[in-house]
Design a protein around this motif. Structure first.
Motif, mmCIF file in Angstrom:
data_model
loop_
_atom_site.group_PDB
_atom_site.id
_atom_site.type_symbol
_atom_site.label_atom_id
_atom_site.label_comp_id
_atom_site.label_asym_id
_atom_site.label_seq_id
_atom_site.Cartn_x
_atom_site.Cartn_y
_atom_site.Cartn_z
ATOM 1 N N LEU A 1 0.828 -1.206 0.000
ATOM 2 C CA LEU A 1 0.000 0.000 0.000
ATOM 3 C C LEU A 1 0.861 1.254 0.000
ATOM 4 C CD1 LEU A 1 -2.631 -1.010 2.712
ATOM 5 C CD2 LEU A 1 -2.949 -0.977 0.229
ATOM 6 N N PRO A 2 0.399 2.293 -0.670
ATOM 7 C CA PRO A 2 1.123 3.569 -0.636
ATOM 8 C C PRO A 2 1.016 4.199 0.758
ATOM 9 C CG PRO A 2 -0.936 3.802 -1.833
ATOM 10 C CD PRO A 2 -0.792 2.351 -1.503
ATOM 11 N N GLY A 3 1.932 5.115 1.038
ATOM 12 C CA GLY A 3 1.981 5.760 2.346
ATOM 13 C C GLY A 3 0.654 6.312 2.831
ATOM 14 N N SER B 1 -1.855 3.445 7.146
ATOM 15 C CA SER B 1 -2.507 3.475 8.462
ATOM 16 C C SER B 1 -3.797 2.651 8.487
ATOM 17 C CB SER B 1 -2.804 4.912 8.891
ATOM 18 O OG SER B 1 -3.763 5.492 8.032
ATOM 19 N N LYS B 2 -4.359 2.362 7.315
ATOM 20 C CA LYS B 2 -5.603 1.579 7.235
ATOM 21 C C LYS B 2 -5.343 0.162 6.730
ATOM 22 C CE LYS B 2 -9.319 3.467 6.199
ATOM 23 N NZ LYS B 2 -10.586 4.071 6.216
ATOM 24 N N LYS B 3 -4.092 -0.286 6.809
ATOM 25 C CA LYS B 3 -3.716 -1.585 6.222
ATOM 26 C C LYS B 3 -4.538 -2.749 6.760
ATOM 27 C CE LYS B 3 0.321 -2.734 9.113
ATOM 28 N NZ LYS B 3 0.026 -1.948 10.268
ATOM 29 N N ASP B 4 -5.060 -2.640 7.961
ATOM 30 C CA ASP B 4 -5.837 -3.738 8.538
ATOM 31 C C ASP B 4 -7.246 -3.855 7.961
ATOM 32 O OD1 ASP B 4 -3.652 -4.382 10.140
ATOM 33 O OD2 ASP B 4 -4.374 -3.174 11.823
ATOM 34 N N LEU C 1 -8.542 -1.481 -4.419
ATOM 35 C CA LEU C 1 -8.276 -1.455 -2.986
ATOM 36 C C LEU C 1 -9.616 -1.158 -2.351
ATOM 37 C CD1 LEU C 1 -4.970 0.622 -2.798
ATOM 38 C CD2 LEU C 1 -5.258 -1.866 -2.862
ATOM 39 N N TYR C 2 -10.058 -2.079 -1.516
ATOM 40 C CA TYR C 2 -11.389 -1.992 -0.923
ATOM 41 C C TYR C 2 -11.268 -1.788 0.577
ATOM 42 C CZ TYR C 2 -16.221 -3.226 0.167
ATOM 43 O OH TYR C 2 -17.517 -3.204 0.611
ATOM 44 N N ASP C 3 -11.909 -0.752 1.074
ATOM 45 C CA ASP C 3 -11.939 -0.468 2.504
ATOM 46 C C ASP C 3 -13.114 -1.240 3.102
ATOM 47 O OD1 ASP C 3 -12.499 0.614 5.058
ATOM 48 O OD2 ASP C 3 -11.698 2.579 4.485
#
Length: 166
Positions: free
Chosen positions: A17-19, A23-26, A56-58
């Protein structure tokens, strides 16, 4: 899924993931299918025979943040091997201009170099039908979009821009 598709899938996921999204990698998932995606007009995510369309899905917010589609072309007719970038898009306007598209074009360039292709071909169209229903806030206008790709054009990996005409 056969081994070749699984290897390609793993390769894309290994890009990370980009910077702006670390912070939301989980809660962010690389998705290669449309399962559970209901918030976007973009569909047909896949990874099959070198043709990749992922997002990329949140999972927490239940929305698509970013989508990319590309495939490798081996044209025996003109003796060229290239990667065609079909789609590179940050859906969430709050995440635009935070380096996400730059990060993934960089990863695609690295992939193209590893695959020893001749160039990357891009149809840069800021007004593509895919974008018609989305909010344009923080989106690149046509000249900015072309400049985005042109500044990544190098001798090591040329990027050929297919200019949009009306």
């Amino acid at each position: 899924m056969d081994d070749k598709n699984e290897i390609m899938r793993e390769r894309v996921v290994s890009w990370g993931l980009p910077g702006a999204l670390v912070s939301k990698k989980d809660v962010i998932e690389f998705k290669f299918n449309d399962d559970d995606i209901t918030d976007t007009t973009e569909t047909n995510y896949h990874c099959k025979d070198g043709d990749v369309k992922f997002c990329l899905y949140d999972g927490e917010a239940m929305k698509v943040l970013f989508s990319m589609e590309f495939f490798k072309v081996n044209s025996r007719l003109v003796k060229e091997i290239f990667v065609k970038l079909e789609f590179l898009y940050v859906h969430d306007e709050k995440l635009r201009k935070k380096g996400i598209a730059s990060y993934f074009i960089g990863k695609l360039i690295g992939y193209a170099i590893c695959e020893e292709v001749d160039f990357i071909k891009v149809h840069a169209n800021a007004n593509a039908r895919n974008f018609k229903k989305d909010n344009k806030k923080n989106a690149l206008m046509q000249p900015e979009l072309e400049a985005f790709y042109e500044k990544r054009n190098t001798k090591e990996m040329p990027i050929k821009l297919l200019k949009h005409t009306l």
